[in-house]
Design an enzyme around this catalytic site. Structure first.
Site, PDB file in Angstrom:
ATOM      1  N   ALA A  92       0.833  -1.207   0.000  1.00 32.95           N
ATOM      2  CA  ALA A  92       0.000   0.000   0.000  1.00 32.95           C
ATOM      3  C   ALA A  92       0.865   1.254   0.000  1.00 32.95           C
ATOM      4  CB  ALA A  92      -0.940  -0.002   1.207  1.00 32.95           C
ATOM      5  N   GLU A 130      10.061   3.583   6.829  1.00 29.99           N
ATOM      6  CA  GLU A 130       9.864   2.147   7.035  1.00 29.99           C
ATOM      7  C   GLU A 130      10.688   1.720   8.246  1.00 29.99           C
ATOM      8  OE1 GLU A 130       8.017  -0.621   5.938  1.00 29.99           O
ATOM      9  OE2 GLU A 130       9.175  -1.409   7.624  1.00 29.99           O
ATOM     10  N   GLY A 160      -2.355 -14.215  -4.711  1.00 29.20           N
ATOM     11  CA  GLY A 160      -2.515 -13.459  -5.937  1.00 29.20           C
ATOM     12  C   GLY A 160      -3.327 -12.214  -5.709  1.00 29.20           C
ATOM     13  N   HIS A 164      -3.945 -14.434  10.468  1.00 35.72           N
ATOM     14  CA  HIS A 164      -3.452 -14.108   9.137  1.00 35.72           C
ATOM     15  C   HIS A 164      -3.719 -12.673   8.698  1.00 35.72           C
ATOM     16  CE1 HIS A 164      -2.081 -14.841   5.140  1.00 35.72           C
ATOM     17  NE2 HIS A 164      -3.272 -14.698   4.583  1.00 35.72           N
ATOM     18  N   HIS A 165      -4.889 -12.160   9.013  1.00 36.56           N
ATOM     19  CA  HIS A 165      -5.234 -10.828   8.498  1.00 36.56           C
ATOM     20  C   HIS A 165      -6.181 -10.146   9.464  1.00 36.56           C
ATOM     21  CE1 HIS A 165      -5.737  -7.976   5.074  1.00 36.56           C
ATOM     22  NE2 HIS A 165      -6.872  -7.717   5.697  1.00 36.56           N
ATOM     23  N   GLU A 180      -3.365 -20.713  -0.452  1.00 33.14           N
ATOM     24  CA  GLU A 180      -4.699 -21.189  -0.795  1.00 33.14           C
ATOM     25  C   GLU A 180      -4.751 -21.753  -2.212  1.00 33.14           C
ATOM     26  OE1 GLU A 180      -8.339 -19.119   0.868  1.00 33.14           O
ATOM     27  OE2 GLU A 180      -8.122 -18.215  -1.094  1.00 33.14           O
ATOM     28  N   HIS A 211      -5.764 -18.009   8.750  1.00 29.04           N
ATOM     29  CA  HIS A 211      -5.553 -18.721   7.482  1.00 29.04           C
ATOM     30  C   HIS A 211      -5.632 -20.204   7.812  1.00 29.04           C
ATOM     31  CE1 HIS A 211      -3.823 -20.299   3.846  1.00 29.04           C
ATOM     32  NE2 HIS A 211      -3.867 -19.100   3.296  1.00 29.04           N
ATOM     33  N   GLY A 224      -6.812 -13.156  -2.167  1.00 28.13           N
ATOM     34  CA  GLY A 224      -6.631 -12.358  -3.380  1.00 28.13           C
ATOM     35  C   GLY A 224      -7.139 -10.929  -3.240  1.00 28.13           C
ATOM     36  N   ARG A 281     -12.136 -18.781   4.191  1.00 26.07           N
ATOM     37  CA  ARG A 281     -11.077 -19.099   5.143  1.00 26.07           C
ATOM     38  C   ARG A 281     -11.580 -19.361   6.556  1.00 26.07           C
ATOM     39  NH1 ARG A 281      -6.472 -14.888   3.020  1.00 26.07           N
ATOM     40  NH2 ARG A 281      -5.797 -16.279   1.355  1.00 26.07           N
ATOM     41  N   GLU A 289      -3.882  -2.685   4.904  1.00 29.16           N
ATOM     42  CA  GLU A 289      -4.424  -3.461   6.030  1.00 29.16           C
ATOM     43  C   GLU A 289      -4.646  -2.623   7.282  1.00 29.16           C
ATOM     44  OE1 GLU A 289      -2.398  -7.192   6.611  1.00 29.16           O
ATOM     45  OE2 GLU A 289      -3.679  -7.726   8.310  1.00 29.16           O
ATOM     46  N   ARG A 348     -12.022 -11.743   4.870  1.00 27.64           N
ATOM     47  CA  ARG A 348     -11.405 -11.338   3.608  1.00 27.64           C
ATOM     48  C   ARG A 348     -11.219 -12.536   2.681  1.00 27.64           C
ATOM     49  NH1 ARG A 348      -6.474 -11.633   1.530  1.00 27.64           N
ATOM     50  NH2 ARG A 348      -5.394 -12.179   3.454  1.00 27.64           N
ATOM     51  N   ALA A 380      -6.546  -8.955  -0.549  1.00 30.11           N
ATOM     52  CA  ALA A 380      -5.613  -8.065   0.147  1.00 30.11           C
ATOM     53  C   ALA A 380      -4.740  -7.351  -0.877  1.00 30.11           C
ATOM     54  CB  ALA A 380      -4.741  -8.834   1.133  1.00 30.11           C
ATOM     55  N   ARG A 419      -5.085 -25.526  -2.595  1.00 29.19           N
ATOM     56  CA  ARG A 419      -6.460 -26.046  -2.641  1.00 29.19           C
ATOM     57  C   ARG A 419      -7.157 -25.615  -3.932  1.00 29.19           C
ATOM     58  NH1 ARG A 419      -8.800 -23.304   1.823  1.00 29.19           N
ATOM     59  NH2 ARG A 419      -6.752 -22.373   2.073  1.00 29.19           N
TER      60      ARG A 419
HETATM   61  P1  ADP Z   1       0.006  -3.418   3.475  1.00 28.35           P
HETATM   62  O1  ADP Z   1      -0.279  -4.780   2.958  1.00 28.35           O
HETATM   63  O2  ADP Z   1      -1.189  -2.742   4.007  1.00 28.35           O
HETATM   64  O3  ADP Z   1       0.799  -2.612   2.511  1.00 28.35           O
HETATM   65  P2  ADP Z   1       2.411  -4.322   4.840  1.00 28.35           P
HETATM   66  O4  ADP Z   1       2.490  -5.128   6.066  1.00 28.35           O
HETATM   67  O5  ADP Z   1       2.798  -4.959   3.568  1.00 28.35           O
HETATM   68  O6  ADP Z   1       0.945  -3.678   4.757  1.00 28.35           O
HETATM   69  O7  ADP Z   1       3.337  -3.048   4.998  1.00 28.35           O
HETATM   70  C1  ADP Z   1       3.303  -2.217   6.125  1.00 28.35           C
HETATM   71  C2  ADP Z   1       4.701  -1.708   6.416  1.00 28.35           C
HETATM   72  O8  ADP Z   1       4.640  -0.688   7.391  1.00 28.35           O
HETATM   73  C3  ADP Z   1       5.623  -2.779   6.972  1.00 28.35           C
HETATM   74  O9  ADP Z   1       6.786  -2.850   6.197  1.00 28.35           O
HETATM   75  C4  ADP Z   1       5.911  -2.303   8.391  1.00 28.35           C
HETATM   76  O10 ADP Z   1       7.192  -2.642   8.840  1.00 28.35           O
HETATM   77  C5  ADP Z   1       5.758  -0.803   8.249  1.00 28.35           C
HETATM   78  N1  ADP Z   1       5.463  -0.096   9.503  1.00 28.35           N
HETATM   79  C6  ADP Z   1       4.593  -0.443  10.474  1.00 28.35           C
HETATM   80  N2  ADP Z   1       4.589   0.453  11.479  1.00 28.35           N
HETATM   81  C7  ADP Z   1       5.480   1.420  11.139  1.00 28.35           C
HETATM   82  C8  ADP Z   1       5.927   2.623  11.751  1.00 28.35           C
HETATM   83  N3  ADP Z   1       5.461   3.011  12.947  1.00 28.35           N
HETATM   84  N4  ADP Z   1       6.867   3.366  11.109  1.00 28.35           N
HETATM   85  C9  ADP Z   1       7.363   2.979   9.911  1.00 28.35           C
HETATM   86  N5  ADP Z   1       6.981   1.853   9.290  1.00 28.35           N
HETATM   87  C10 ADP Z   1       6.050   1.077   9.877  1.00 28.35           C
END
Ligand code: ADP
Length: 447
Positions: free
Chosen positions: A15, A34, A49, A382-383, A256, A243, A425, A280, A412, A422, A427, A259
């Site tokens: 995202a 990050e 997927g 899982h989610h 998944e 999951h 596919g 699920r 998420e 959910r 997400a 299956r």
């Molecule tokens: P989505 O599927 O919604 O994109 P992800 O889990 O793939 O979610 O990505 C979310 C990212 O945000 C992860 O890499 C996680 O480490 C990062 N994250 C979570 N909390 C923080 C924060 N406080 N500061 C910076 N990064 C963060």
């Protein structure tokens, strides 16, 4: 001294990276924070997927689908608890997300069947390879090409809001734990879910105490807390998905697609017990109701050939293999006669194109080619479907039903798209589609 930018994106998963790319495309200056040492987040772990209806890949395969059917499946899968407006956006725009990703080099040319879907619409790389790493590397390349300022090991610890209620920036901690401020016109929360935060999970759903998780260790739900600190409304927090097919102790999720491509589930008595393509939550409960709360995914070389993603499970030595069903039953310690009978009954059902026992409607192949395989599985967290309430522009809403100015969210960390459950596919479809929307609208707002 404080920095300034147009947009801060918090989180570099699917995202966040989608939002960053689109905001940059629209001319905004973006900083991505990050907290982990690498980008990708939990998205990297996505194997299934990306669901989309009306794509070129579907047309090529002669699959008849519609956005309306995709909408209905998603609402039904979520027990109609989903926010219909968000689902409308998801189901009409997911196909554009596929085109967008492909235009940057992603491979989503293979289409398969996932639980809760009326037709094949889960898009993934050729040969059924895992989707998440493909999409993340595509976005990573793009981010590099665009020279976006992505800062790993930099964690957002607070959102700054001025008195009038507008968000104006972020406090972050750099890799040495030193705090600094970034002033921004817009902040996008894309921090993912909280499946790896056991305490938070059981605070909303106590019955999940002791469950393992499929998620990366960074899925701790900080974005929920950050959003709440500036008044965000939370929706559907108790809607947490397990999951169904995760290897006990190892925590490895078996996609998944296994299956979907034709594997069946067998319990310790050697019997099938469920339509493997149900949603699920239902399949998870079905497995927990069996002896020891576990089951075996059963498949053969015919399935293995058509689904690259399974090779990983062989490499990790999670698969028990044998030359016959009888031998396999002996190896995993289930009743031989019962298991042989179950497999025969299933293969007969495939031949007759009708599964009288469990009403599975998609029966892609008989399981009688070459070697046979079993993987022991049990459900794991899982989610997290719940999260920050957003509108169709990906703007975050407060408890009074108003927009929090300058704050967007996608992926998420948000709630409402998936309702009570959910679909596999959805997400990937959600994070890319709403990530893009957040990035585009944030760029407009920052002008
Ligand atoms: P989505 O599927 O919604 O994109 P992800 O889990 O793939 O979610 O990505 C979310 C990212 O945000 C992860 O890499 C996680 O480490 C990062 N994250 C979570 N909390 C923080 C924060 N406080 N500061 C910076 N990064 C963060």
């Amino acid at each position: 001294q404080d920095e300034s930018t147009d947009i801060v994106v918090i989180g570099a998963g699917g995202a966040g990276l989608s939002a960053a790319v689109e905001a940059t495309n629209a001319g905004a200056k973006v900083i991505v924070l990050e907290k982990m040492p690498m980008v990708g987040g939990n998205t990297t772990r996505a194997t299934g997927g990306l669901n989309a209806a009306g794509t070129e890949a579907q047309k090529k395969k002669g699959i008849e689908d519609s956005q309306e059917l995709f909408y209905q499946d998603t609402m039904k899968g979520g027990y109609n608890k989903n926010n219909p407006e968000l689902v409308k956006i998801l189901t009409t725009q997911a196909k554009d997300s596929v085109v967008w990703l492909e235009s940057m080099g992603a491979d989503l040319s293979d289409v398969g069947r996932a639980g809760g879907a009326s037709v094949s619409r889960i898009h993934r790389p050729t040969g059924g390879a895992a989707v998440g790493s493909n999409v993340i590397s595509t976005l990573k390349n793009k981010v590099k090409e665009q020279n976006i300022d992505v800062r790993v090991k930099n964690k957002a610890v607070a959102i700054i809001k001025e008195q009038q209620g507008k968000v104006t920036g972020v406090t972050a901690e750099n890799k040495d734990g030193k705090a600094y401020t970034i002033n921004a016109k817009v902040v996008i929360l894309a921090t993912g879910g909280f499946s790896a935060n056991q305490e938070m999970v059981i605070s909303y759903k106590p019955e999940l105490k002791g469950f393992a998780t499929t998620n990366h260790p960074g899925a701790l739900g900080e974005g929920i807390t950050l959003g709440e600190s500036v008044g965000a409304n939370l929706v559907d927090m108790a809607e947490i998905q397990t999951h169904p097919t995760v290897v006990p102790e190892k925590g490895v999720m078996v996609t998944e697609a296994v299956r979907g491509n034709g594997a069946i589930l067998i319990n310790k008595d050697g019997k099938r017990f469920i339509n493997e393509l149900l949603t699920r939550d239902v399949v998870s409960k079905g497995i927990l109701d069996q002896k020891d709360g576990v089951a075996y995914l059963f498949f053969d070389d015919g399935l293995r050939k058509g689904l690259k993603a399974v090779e990983e499970y062989f490499n990790m030595q999670l698969v028990t293999e044998a030359d016959s069903v009888e031998e396999l039953a002996g190896k995993i310690g289930v009743d031989k006669d019962a298991m042989m009978k179950s497999v025969k009954t299933y293969n007969d059902a495939v031949a007759a194109k009708q599964d009288k026992e469990f009403k599975r409607d998609d029966l892609p192949l008989q399981l009688n080619q070459g070697k046979v395989y079993a993987i022991q599985v049990t459900p794991a967290v899982h989610h997290t479907m719940g999260g920050l309430q957003i509108n169709t522009n990906a703007e975050v809403m407060n408890k009074e039903g108003q927009i929090i100015k300058g704050l967007y969210a996608a992926g998420e960390v948000t709630g409402g798209v998936h309702g009570g459950n959910r679909l596999g596919g959805n997400a990937m479809a959600d994070i890319v589609t709403f990530g893009r929307i957040a990035g585009q609208n944030a760029a407009k707002a920052a002008k």
